[in-house]
Design an enzyme around this catalytic site. Structure first.
Site, PDB file in Angstrom:
ATOM      1  N   THR A 151       1.014  -1.070   0.057  1.00 20.17           N
ATOM      2  CA  THR A 151      -0.037   0.151   0.057  1.00 20.17           C
ATOM      3  C   THR A 151       0.810   1.182   0.008  1.00 20.17           C
ATOM      4  OG1 THR A 151      -1.647  -1.208   1.201  1.00 20.17           O
ATOM      5  CG2 THR A 151      -1.875   1.147   1.278  1.00 20.17           C
ATOM      6  N   ARG A 179     -11.775  -9.878  -1.028  1.00 16.67           N
ATOM      7  CA  ARG A 179     -11.670  -9.316   0.085  1.00 16.67           C
ATOM      8  C   ARG A 179     -11.442  -7.686  -0.028  1.00 16.67           C
ATOM      9  NH1 ARG A 179      -7.061  -6.205   2.209  1.00 16.67           N
ATOM     10  NH2 ARG A 179      -6.837  -6.293   4.317  1.00 16.67           N
ATOM     11  N   VAL A 180     -11.813  -6.878   0.678  1.00 18.53           N
ATOM     12  CA  VAL A 180     -11.468  -5.360   0.573  1.00 18.53           C
ATOM     13  C   VAL A 180     -11.070  -4.971   1.971  1.00 18.53           C
ATOM     14  CG1 VAL A 180     -12.545  -3.306   0.228  1.00 18.53           C
ATOM     15  CG2 VAL A 180     -12.920  -5.148  -1.406  1.00 18.53           C
ATOM     16  N   GLY A 181      -9.880  -4.401   2.173  1.00 17.82           N
ATOM     17  CA  GLY A 181      -9.394  -3.887   3.180  1.00 17.82           C
ATOM     18  C   GLY A 181      -9.556  -2.489   3.495  1.00 17.82           C
ATOM     19  N   ASP A 182      -8.789  -1.804   4.429  1.00 19.92           N
ATOM     20  CA  ASP A 182      -9.265  -0.527   4.748  1.00 19.92           C
ATOM     21  C   ASP A 182      -9.197   0.681   3.518  1.00 19.92           C
ATOM     22  OD1 ASP A 182      -6.691  -1.012   5.064  1.00 19.92           O
ATOM     23  OD2 ASP A 182      -6.119   0.790   5.832  1.00 19.92           O
ATOM     24  N   THR A 202      -2.002   2.281   7.024  1.00 19.89           N
ATOM     25  CA  THR A 202      -1.438   1.044   6.284  1.00 19.89           C
ATOM     26  C   THR A 202      -1.091   0.009   7.259  1.00 19.89           C
ATOM     27  OG1 THR A 202       0.106   0.382   4.691  1.00 19.89           O
ATOM     28  CG2 THR A 202       0.928   2.091   6.324  1.00 19.89           C
ATOM     29  N   GLY A 203      -1.238  -1.085   6.758  1.00 22.59           N
ATOM     30  CA  GLY A 203      -1.154  -2.403   7.670  1.00 22.59           C
ATOM     31  C   GLY A 203      -2.193  -3.159   7.454  1.00 22.59           C
ATOM     32  N   GLY A 205      -5.578  -4.099   7.312  1.00 24.58           N
ATOM     33  CA  GLY A 205      -6.859  -3.517   6.905  1.00 24.58           C
ATOM     34  C   GLY A 205      -7.857  -3.870   7.927  1.00 24.58           C
TER      35      GLY A 205
END
Ligand code: SD4
Length: 290
Positions: A151, A179-182, A202-203, A205
């Site tokens: 990211t 899958r969707v993260g932050d 970042t990291g 999510g």
């Protein structure tokens, strides 16, 4: 003088230097952050975001991106979008050309094509090789090994005190398809409000999203904290409330109306590129639980 922040040692430098050069050419902060992220997405040498980054467990790249304008809280995002670059430009188009905040998956891709982008294969020989190697041991699916930084999150404050936040990611490497993260979630991966400042994450999510960490950090600045205090408060709260955030790197960065900036992380080492007073430098942070 503007402030521009960008995450992680390797792609972060190219992102911040590209954005700073665009600012010198008279571009708006939105255009600058878009240019910084688009440059990193396109470069196959960065196994980080966009072309040549690490795919999902099917071996397909699904990209997430978002951008938010602190002037009017207008924002745009795409998630789980395949075969289109730059994802950050499509996110900006969602903001500027539609009444919506997010387009997902195949329909984000369709919107990108309708607006002139060509679909393309974003896997490179190296990303295929890494995927094939990973596939020999799919039990690793549950792991989030943060060895490659997938990211780039950027924050900018221009000479008029106007804030922009933006992020682009290929997400958790070898993630479950869909899958969707932050990163594309406004409030989780990014937030910008000219009344208070901008923050990004970042990291891991899932944990950053549970904490709605970017919004929380902007609210901390609204309540009077400096950017550094605001980040530390958010990360302390994650460490206190979220056991998984203690084990895997979770990072928040911020810049405030007072011109301050800062970052904090739960564990591990984090590098933040900072462009301020015409100089670009890198800062190192260590996790508060380490
Ligand atoms: C995600 N937050 O999709 C992203 C991953 C990341 O450096 O930041 N990697 O969970």
């Amino acid at each position: 003088m503007p402030i521009i922040l960008g995450t992680w040692k390797e792609p972060g430098q190219a992102a911040v230097e590209t954005a700073a050069a665009a600012y010198q050419q008279g571009k708006s902060m939105t255009e600058c952050l878009e240019a910084g992220l688009a440059r990193c997405e396109d470069d196959p040498e960065f196994i980080a975001i966009g072309r040549g980054s690490l795919p999902n467990s099917d071996g397909e790249l699904e990209l997430d991106a978002s951008i938010m304008d602190g002037r009017d809280l207008n924002c745009g995002a795409v998630c789980a979008m395949r075969g289109i670059l730059p994802a950050i430009t499509v996110a900006r188009w969602v903001k500027d050309k539609t009444p919506h905040v997010m387009l997902a998956g195949d329909q984000a891709r369709r919107f990108a094509i309708e607006n002139g982008l060509q679909p393309q294969n974003l896997m490179t020989a190296e990303s295929v090789r890494l995927y094939e190697e990973w596939k020999t041991d799919p039990s690793r699916l549950q792991e989030y090994v943060h060895t490659v930084h997938d990211t780039v999150t950027m924050l900018g404050r221009d000479d008029d005190g106007h804030f922009v936040a933006a992020s682009s990611t290929s997400g958790w490497s070898y993630k479950k398809p869909g899958r969707v993260g932050d990163s594309p979630i406004v409030g989780a991966g990014i937030y910008a409000d000219d009344e208070a400042g901008a923050a990004g994450a970042t990291g891991l999510g899932e944990e950053l999203w549970k904490a709605v960490v970017s919004f929380r950090t902007v609210q901390n600045m609204r309540a009077g904290m400096t950017a550094q205090q605001a980040c530390e408060e958010s990360i302390n709260q994650m460490v206190r409330r979220q056991p998984k955030a203690r084990e895997t790197s979770c990072v928040v960065l911020a810049t405030g109306k007072d011109g301050s900036w800062g970052a904090a992380c739960t564990t591990g080492t984090f590098h933040l590129w900072v462009h301020k007073d015409g100089q670009t430098t890198v800062q190192e942070y260590t996790g508060i639980v380490d």
